[in-house]
Each structure stands twice: as structure tokens, then as C-alpha cells.
Design a protein around this motif. Structure first.
Motif, PDB file in Angstrom:
ATOM      1  N   UNK A  51       0.816  -1.220   0.000  1.00 52.73           N
ATOM      2  CA  UNK A  51       0.000   0.000   0.000  1.00 52.73           C
ATOM      3  C   UNK A  51       0.848   1.267   0.000  1.00 52.73           C
ATOM      4  N   UNK A  52       2.185   1.120   0.041  1.00 49.31           N
ATOM      5  CA  UNK A  52       3.041   2.297  -0.056  1.00 49.31           C
ATOM      6  C   UNK A  52       3.650   2.773   1.236  1.00 49.31           C
ATOM      7  N   UNK A  53       3.607   1.944   2.283  1.00 55.22           N
ATOM      8  CA  UNK A  53       4.286   2.266   3.534  1.00 55.22           C
ATOM      9  C   UNK A  53       5.564   1.436   3.584  1.00 55.22           C
ATOM     10  N   UNK A  54       6.746   2.054   3.484  1.00 53.47           N
ATOM     11  CA  UNK A  54       7.992   1.279   3.418  1.00 53.47           C
ATOM     12  C   UNK A  54       8.157   0.386   4.650  1.00 53.47           C
ATOM     13  N   UNK A  55       8.440  -0.904   4.412  1.00 52.48           N
ATOM     14  CA  UNK A  55       8.575  -1.878   5.489  1.00 52.48           C
ATOM     15  C   UNK A  55       9.981  -2.461   5.498  1.00 52.48           C
ATOM     16  N   UNK A  56      10.417  -2.910   6.657  1.00 50.29           N
ATOM     17  CA  UNK A  56      11.742  -3.477   6.804  1.00 50.29           C
ATOM     18  C   UNK A  56      11.866  -4.751   5.947  1.00 50.29           C
ATOM     19  N   UNK A  57      13.026  -4.934   5.350  1.00 47.66           N
ATOM     20  CA  UNK A  57      13.291  -6.146   4.565  1.00 47.66           C
ATOM     21  C   UNK A  57      13.424  -7.331   5.519  1.00 47.66           C
ATOM     22  N   UNK A  58      12.758  -8.435   5.209  1.00 44.89           N
ATOM     23  CA  UNK A  58      12.756  -9.572   6.122  1.00 44.89           C
ATOM     24  C   UNK A  58      12.574 -10.875   5.356  1.00 44.89           C
TER      25      UNK A  58
ATOM     26  N   UNK B 108      13.555  12.753   7.963  1.00 44.50           N
ATOM     27  CA  UNK B 108      12.804  13.038   6.740  1.00 44.50           C
ATOM     28  C   UNK B 108      11.310  13.056   7.048  1.00 44.50           C
ATOM     29  N   UNK B 109      10.798  14.219   7.412  1.00 41.28           N
ATOM     30  CA  UNK B 109       9.374  14.342   7.735  1.00 41.28           C
ATOM     31  C   UNK B 109       8.505  14.100   6.514  1.00 41.28           C
ATOM     32  N   UNK B 110       9.006  14.471   5.335  1.00 42.20           N
ATOM     33  CA  UNK B 110       8.240  14.263   4.118  1.00 42.20           C
ATOM     34  C   UNK B 110       7.953  12.797   3.875  1.00 42.20           C
ATOM     35  N   UNK B 111       8.940  11.926   4.173  1.00 41.57           N
ATOM     36  CA  UNK B 111       8.726  10.488   3.987  1.00 41.57           C
ATOM     37  C   UNK B 111       7.655   9.973   4.944  1.00 41.57           C
ATOM     38  N   UNK B 112       7.651  10.483   6.180  1.00 45.04           N
ATOM     39  CA  UNK B 112       6.616  10.106   7.150  1.00 45.04           C
ATOM     40  C   UNK B 112       5.236  10.563   6.659  1.00 45.04           C
ATOM     41  N   UNK B 113       5.162  11.800   6.192  1.00 40.79           N
ATOM     42  CA  UNK B 113       3.889  12.324   5.694  1.00 40.79           C
ATOM     43  C   UNK B 113       3.403  11.533   4.485  1.00 40.79           C
TER      44      UNK B 113
ATOM     45  N   UNK C 291       7.719   2.998  13.798  1.00 35.86           N
ATOM     46  CA  UNK C 291       8.084   3.416  12.445  1.00 35.86           C
ATOM     47  C   UNK C 291       9.387   4.180  12.607  1.00 35.86           C
ATOM     48  N   UNK C 292      10.472   3.604  12.092  1.00 34.51           N
ATOM     49  CA  UNK C 292      11.777   4.229  12.278  1.00 34.51           C
ATOM     50  C   UNK C 292      11.922   5.442  11.365  1.00 34.51           C
ATOM     51  N   UNK C 293      12.247   6.603  11.977  1.00 37.70           N
ATOM     52  CA  UNK C 293      12.508   7.823  11.226  1.00 37.70           C
ATOM     53  C   UNK C 293      14.009   7.921  10.989  1.00 37.70           C
ATOM     54  N   UNK C 294      14.401   7.935   9.730  1.00 39.69           N
ATOM     55  CA  UNK C 294      15.813   7.891   9.340  1.00 39.69           C
ATOM     56  C   UNK C 294      16.309   9.277   8.942  1.00 39.69           C
ATOM     57  N   UNK C 295      17.613   9.459   8.853  1.00 39.39           N
ATOM     58  CA  UNK C 295      18.146  10.808   8.586  1.00 39.39           C
ATOM     59  C   UNK C 295      17.714  11.364   7.232  1.00 39.39           C
ATOM     60  N   UNK C 296      17.449  12.646   7.221  1.00 42.78           N
ATOM     61  CA  UNK C 296      17.130  13.351   5.984  1.00 42.78           C
ATOM     62  C   UNK C 296      18.338  13.326   5.069  1.00 42.78           C
ATOM     63  N   UNK C 297      18.142  12.877   3.811  1.00 51.09           N
ATOM     64  CA  UNK C 297      19.236  12.828   2.860  1.00 51.09           C
ATOM     65  C   UNK C 297      20.217  11.701   3.094  1.00 51.09           C
TER      66      UNK C 297
ATOM     67  N   UNK D  17      21.439   7.425   3.366  1.00 54.34           N
ATOM     68  CA  UNK D  17      21.619   6.381   2.349  1.00 54.34           C
ATOM     69  C   UNK D  17      20.342   5.600   2.076  1.00 54.34           C
ATOM     70  N   UNK D  18      19.442   5.511   3.070  1.00 56.57           N
ATOM     71  CA  UNK D  18      18.223   4.711   2.925  1.00 56.57           C
ATOM     72  C   UNK D  18      17.077   5.614   2.487  1.00 56.57           C
ATOM     73  N   UNK D  19      16.476   5.282   1.369  1.00 53.77           N
ATOM     74  CA  UNK D  19      15.347   6.047   0.849  1.00 53.77           C
ATOM     75  C   UNK D  19      14.217   5.093   0.448  1.00 53.77           C
ATOM     76  N   UNK D  20      12.942   5.436   0.709  1.00 52.76           N
ATOM     77  CA  UNK D  20      12.495   6.572   1.531  1.00 52.76           C
ATOM     78  C   UNK D  20      12.973   6.406   2.981  1.00 52.76           C
TER      79      UNK D  20
END
Length: 699
Positions: free
Chosen positions: A493-500, A645-650, A675-681, A683-686
Motif C-alpha cells: 500500500x506504499x508504507x515502506x517496510x523493513x526487509x525480512x 525526513x518528515x516528508x517520507x513520514x507524511x 516506524x523508524x525515522x531515518x536521517x534526511x538525505x 543512504x536509505x530512501x524513503x
């Protein structure tokens, strides 16, 4: 004005249970109809009287010269039911049932009587107000179909305010406060049990009246969402502010939930989100309901929230600034040009910084307000003004002060409120049409409501407030996904999930870690029967490759020991966020889809920091909600931590909202924590990752 118009301007009214005593429930409506200039026919019905309050009385409905358009039922019990049934049979358009002792008691007989009246009305199309209704009052037509005592205590006057309430008291009290302030009221409707016509339905009717410029609502519950949404659409189109006070809880209220989201998305929180989305301001008390009424009736729309404060007292300047800070309103930063102009206008010892203390020099120089206020009006950074005069009287030219403030408000277009504790002095300003409060705290609080509400309306106006579609989710059974299925669902549905990787035996553990690129991992027991796994020992974080087989074996053993279905063991990439957030959703039985975002972690219920949104909403709406969190203070980066990255959360929140609107996906409840919030800019995107998921679907 259409569907319920006959209640507001009926051609004729029958009062069943009419009384000769104008102070009794059956007598007051007759008195009020006469005193307020009602021009239609009035038919008192009482088998014991031939004349009531100067009018011919009739023994029964059947004896009336014509079928009344509206009937007031002021008799009780089984007799009330019989009269309502007869009204329906004769073709009466609407009944106002004042009698109590029906559904509000919870008594089975009362509920049965309500059903009987509704069935009779349904056969003919008659509309019912009540039972347990104080009645309706339309002062523009004189159709005062009510027994409220406040209409004798505070003389009615037609005006631009409508009051609609399920409660009689919460209709009368706002009416009294408004009239005490000299504000005219066009409608004062107290609807009661709302078995047919609801308060929201009446609100949708009256807010369409072109003379109404403010609507005040009191709701015991919010069940007629379609009418309330129609109120909002009409009000926003007309620019009419709607202020609502809500009490009580609906029958469909909050129930035990499997997820943190279900526990935190309380009914009251959802009510807040619904009202805010629709541009309706939620009051917290009766006083708050009416506090800003005079401001709302001003012929202007505010454009911002930056205040200028002016007083002849340094203490009032400080207290008003404190009140502004408490309300979250910023003081305007004055330009150099403004400060220079103030220096020229004020004594040398006066401050030219905001707040502006004109000092006791006002006693000897009555022109100071007239000099200072226009300068502030020319400063584009000033959106509203607070003027405080704590002391005046003999020796002060109060009339000049009032003229200067009134002229400034008229020419600048800025909202102005005054704080004047002396009633005689306050009256001078009120006579010029200026909004006056007794102290600076009240003034700033009302001004904050007025400014924020108009911003809320502007935001709501930018949205497409479409009618709700029917949804089948409430009628269907629930199915919980296991965590692996939940993470896969989120990714779809477009919510990035951890690889498992889901493994079924210890022997598969090393291969799973290799697929994930090596390094430390998180290992979890996977079962749809366990939503909170940490307390069961089903979560291990930072597992090294050489220990993975043993940990997987332990997880399988724990599942068996706890009697949980063994649906495998999750081996997931270890993700370390800058901050832990939360994202969730549930299908509310009244409001439909609700999305929650907030601070995550193990203390989400003990220390809740959440905001609710009703989809559809935009990324900007989500960002605004994130900005209201206490957590937001650290998200831009503090003490060496990078910004996230607040935009990724939004974006993830919007994706979840869109999924909740899709009935084919049938999401009943969903929880992502953390939901882990990662650094803006980085290596991990989103730059967000769901590392845990509880998903319950309706199937």
C-alpha cells in the motif's frame, strides 16, 4: 431553506395539552407566539377548556377547523403517543414532542413508545422533533414553539446567530449569554432525543439562512455525520463560522482494541479530527461556545495571528503578552519604520517595542491611542491588536479613546479586542461597536479562537468535503494477519517496510541472513495470535549470524509453550532510526477511516503524543499534524542528532489514508510501532521503515 421550513414558519400551530397558565409548559408556547408576533393560526387543544389565554380552545385534534401544519405535544406518556399517532393520521407535517419519559430513560416502555411514534410518522412522512424537547424558536417569524424560561428573562431579538442544541439547558444558556451581550439570536432550537429530526439536520437547515452569520451547536453525540458534513459544506461556502460543544459518548464508542492505535484513537480524538477537518471549532465549555461571538460577527476575515499589544499599563502589556504565549500566538516584530514612527509619537520614556506601553502620559495626552494605532495598522507584520485600559475615568478623555479605537478598527481592517475591567468605561467602547472583555486573558483567548478558527475554515475550504460512501466493514468478521503478512501488506500500500525473510526452521536462519546482506538482525516469532510479542519473549534485537539458529529454535519453542499458532519466524534487517514514531489506522464505527501518527516506542499508551487525521488528507495536512506533536521539537535535529525526513513520514501517512478509503482492502485496524525515522538525505530512501506491523482486516 426548504425541508424543515414548516417548523420555522408554520401556517398554523396546535398546542395539545394547552394551559391557561402562561408559566406552564403547555401555556408558554401560546404566550410566546403572541408576544413574538406570530402571524399564523394558533389552536389550543384541551378538552377541559373552551377558551385559553384569549383564544378559542378545542377538545381534540379532530375538532380543529383545519389540520395544523405543526403540533406541539405537551401531554405525557401513552396520551402523548396517541396524540402523535393521530397527528400523523390527519396529515400534520411536524410534531414537537415536549414530554419526557421516553428513550432517554432507557426504559423498555419508553423505547417502545418511541418506536410506535416513529412508525406512525413514517407511514405519512410526518417529521418528529423530540421527544424530551424544550422546543424550537424562530424569532424572525415569531414561531416560538418552546417552553424555555430564558425567553422571559432575556427579551428575544432577531439577529445573525443560530443556536441548535440537543439539550434544553445548553440551548437556553448560550441564548441568555448572547442576549446579555446585546447579540440578537434568530434561532434557538433544543431538539431532545432526536429520534427523527436531528440537531445536525436542523443545523444544516438554519445555516443556509442568508441572515445567519454564526452557528453555535451543542451535541450529545455525533451520529448524523451526513447532516453535520452538510452543515460544514454550507457554512464554508457562505463563510459562516460553526462552533460546537460536545458532551457524552455515542453507543458505538471506543471498544477494546488489539493495537496501540485502537487504544489511542479515542472517540474524543476522532471527534476533534472530524470537526477540524470540516472547519468546525470545538469549544470546551459553554463560555467558550459564546466567548468569541462578537468577533465572529465582525464584517472582516483575519489574515494571520501576529499580535500587537497596546496599553497604558506596563503590567497589562506583560500579562497580555503572557496570555498570547499561552495561546501560542506570536507578537508581531515591528519594522524599523514602525518603531521610528512610534518614537515620534510617544514620550521619550515610553517603549517602542511590542508590547507598547503608552504609559500614564495618556492622562495628559489623550491623542496617544490615535497616534499609535494607525502606525501599527500600517505595519504589514501586524494581524490583530489587543488594547488594554485597566484604569480610566475622571480626568481621562474616554470618549476620544473610544473614537480613536473605533476609527482605527474601521480603517485598518484589523481585528481589535479590548481589555477593560471597569464596566462603565467598557460601556463607552461597546457603544462604538468595539469588542470588549473584562481582562486581557479573556480578550486574548477569544481572539486566538477567532484567528485560529478562520485559519481552520480556510484549510477546510481547500479540501473537497465529499459525502461519505457506504462501507461494509462493520458487518464483517475480523481476520488478523501475522507480522510477516502485515509487513508485506504495508509495502503493497506504499508504507515502506523493513526487509525480512520468514523461516520455518533453525536451519534456514543463516541463509536468511545472507539474503539480507549479513550483519546483525532482528528475530521474531511470527503468529497472528500474538499482537504484542515483546512481553512474550518473542523478539530478539541485534542477533549475530552465529547465534541465529539457536534464537530461531528458541522462538519456535516459545510459540509452542504459549500455545500460539506457529506461522514461522521472522529474520529482519536491523534498522536503527534517529527517532521512533508511530503510524496507525482504524475503522471507526461512526466516523469511518481514521489515521493516527505520533511518537512511537514502548510508552505510547502511557505517554501518548498523537494526532488524528480523517482521510482523504494531503501531505501538508500530515506535516501540519506532525508539527503539532511534542516530538516535533526534536525532529529537526538537536544535540548532534541529524534531522529526519518528515516528508517520507507524511507520504507514508497519506498512503495509509488512501488504503483505508479502499473498501476492497478492508482494513479494520492497523498499527505500525515503531516506524523508524531515518536521517534526511541519508543512504536509505524513503527515509522511514516500518519494523513492526499489526494488521486486522474485515473478511
Amino acid at each position: 431553506m426548504s425541508g424543515l421550513r414548516f417548523f420555522h414558519d408554520p401556517a398554523s400551530v396546535a398546542i395539545i395539552g394547552a394551559s391557561s397558565d402562561p408559566e406552564k409548559i403547555g401555556g408558554r408556547p401560546i404566550r410566546y407566539l403572541a408576544e413574538n408576533g406570530y402571524a399564523g393560526a394558533v389552536y389550543p387543544v384541551n378538552p377541559q377548556r373552551t377558551e385559553i389565554q384569549g383564544l378559542e380552545a378545542y377538545p381534540s385534534l379532530d375538532a380543529l377547523p383545519t389540520v395544523p401544519e405543526v403540533a406541539i405535544v405537551a401531554v405525557s406518556g401513552a396520551n402523548a403517543v396517541a396524540q402523535v399517532v393521530r397527528c400523523a393520521e390527519l396529515g400534520v407535517k411536524g410534531c414537537v414532542i415536549m414530554a419526557s419519559g421516553f428513550g432517554e430513560t432507557g426504559d423498555e416502555q419508553g423505547l417502545a413508545w418511541q418506536r410506535e411514534m416513529l412508525d406512525a410518522a413514517a407511514r405519512t412522512g410526518m417529521r418528529i422533533v423530540g421527544p424530551n424537547s424544550q422546543g424550537l424558536a424562530t424569532f424572525s417569524t415569531g414561531a416560538v414553539l418552546s417552553f424555555s424560561t430564558l425567553f422571559t428573562e432575556q427579551q428575544p431579538e432577531d439577529g445573525a446567530v443560530a443556536v441548535v442544541s440537543q439539550s434544553g439547558a445548553l440551548c437556553s444558556v448560550p441564548y441568555g449569554l448572547l442576549r446579555e451581550a446585546g447579540i440578537g439570536v434568530r434561532y434557538a432550537h433544543a431538539t431532545g432525543n432526536d429520534i427523527d429530526v436531528t440537531a445536525a439536520e436542523f443545523a444544516a437547515e438554519v445555516v443556509a439562512d442568508p441572515e445567519v452569520r454564526l452557528l453555535l451547536l451543542y451535541l450529545e453525540d455525533i451520529s448524523d455525520l451526513d447532516s453535520l458534513a452538510e452543515v460544514a459544506r454550507t457554512a464554508l461556502a457562505r463563510g459562516v463560522p460553526v462552533v460546537a460543544l460536545k458532551g457524552g459518548r455515542s453507543e458505538a464508542g471506543q471498544k477494546a482494541a488489539a493495537s496501540h492505535t485502537g487504544a489511542l484513537a479515542t472517540e474524543e480524538g476522532v471527534v476533534d479530527a472530524f470537526l477540524a477537518k470540516h472547519g468546525i471549532w470545538r469549544a470546551r465549555s459553554t463560555r467558550d461556545l459564546v466567548a468569541a461571538a462578537e468577533l465572529y460577527l465582525r464584517p472582516r476575515t483575519p489574515q494571520g495571528e501576529r499580535l500587537a499589544i497596546v496599553s497604558n499599563s506596563g503590567a497589562i502589556c506583560v500579562l497580555a503578552a503572557d496570555a498570547a504565549a499561552e495561546e501560542g500566538l506570536a507578537l508581531a516584530e515591528l519594522t524599523d519604520t514602525t518603531r521610528a514612527a512610534l518614537e515620534a509619537a510617544l514620550p521619550a520614556f515610553a517603549s517602542v517595542e511590542n508590547p507598547i506601553d503608552v504609559t500614564a502620559a495618556l492622562l495628559t495626552d489623550s491623542s496617544l491611542f490615535g497616534k499609535v494605532l494607525p502606525v501599527l495598522g500600517d505595519d504589514g507584520g501586524v494581524d490583530a491588536c489587543v488594547v488594554g485600559i485597566p484604569v480610566a475615568g475622571r480626568g481621562y478623555d474616554v470618549d476620544r479613546f473610544a473614537d480613536d479605537v473605533a476609527r482605527f478598527e474601521a480603517t485598518s481592517g484589523l481585528p481589535v479586542v479590548m481589555a477593560v475591567p471597569q464596566s462603565a468605561i467598557a460601556r463607552v467602547f461597546r457603544d462604538r461597536g468595539i469588542v470588549v472583555f473584562a481582562d486581557e486573558s479573556e480578550a486574548v483567548r477569544a481572539l486566538a479562537q477567532y484567528l485560529r478558527h478562520h485559519a481552520l475554515m480556510a484549510a477546510a475550504r481547500s479540501r473537497a468535503l465529499a459525502p461519505r460512501a457506504a462501507d461494509r466493514r462493520l458487518a464483517e468478521a475480523r481476520t488478523a494477519l501475522n507480522e510477516s503478512e502485515g509487513l508485506e501488506f504495508l509495502a503493497r500500500i506504499g508504507v515502506p517496510a523493513v526487509e525480512h525473510v520468514l523461516v520455518r526452521s533453525p536451519a534456514e536462519a543463516r541463509a536468511a541472513i545472507d539474503r539480507l546482506g549479513g550483519g546483525r538482525v532482528v528475530i521474531k516469532g511470527c503468529s497472528s495470535e500474538a499482537t504484542h510479542k515483546s512481553e512474550l519473549g518473542l523478539v530478539r534485537v541485534g542477533v549475530q549470524a552465529e547465534d541465529a539458529e539457536q534464537v530461531v529454535a528458541e522462538m519456535i519453542a516459545t510459540l509452542a509453550r504459549e500455545g500460539l499458532a506457529d506461522e514461522g519466524v521472522i529474520v529482519a534487517r536491523l534498522v536503527k532510526g534517529v527517532h521512533e514514531a508511530m503510524l496507525g489506522a482504524r475503522f471507526d464505527p461512526v466516523f469511518g477511516p481514521v489515521v493516527l501518527l505520533g511518537a512511537g516506542g514502548i510508552h505510547v499508551e502511557a505517554l501518548p503524543d498523537v494526532q488524528l487525521l480523517l482521510p482523504p488528507f494531503s501531505e501538508q495536512d500530515a506535516l501540519d499534524a506532525i508539527g503539532r506533536l511534542r516530538l516535533s521539537a526534536v525532529l529537526a535535529g538537536v544535540r548532534g542528532a541529524p534531522p529526519v525526513d518528515l516528508g517520507a513520514w507524511a507520504t507514508a501517512a497519506v498512503a495509509l489514508g488512501e488504503a483505508m478509503l479502499d473498501p476492497d482492502l478492508a482494513v479494520h485496524e492497523l498499527d505500525v510501532n515503531p516506524l523508524m525515522l531515518l536521517p534526511l538525505g541519508g543512504d536509505v530512501q524513503p527515509a522511514v521503515r516500518a519494523v513492526d506491523a499489526v494488521v486486522v482486516r474485515s473478511r
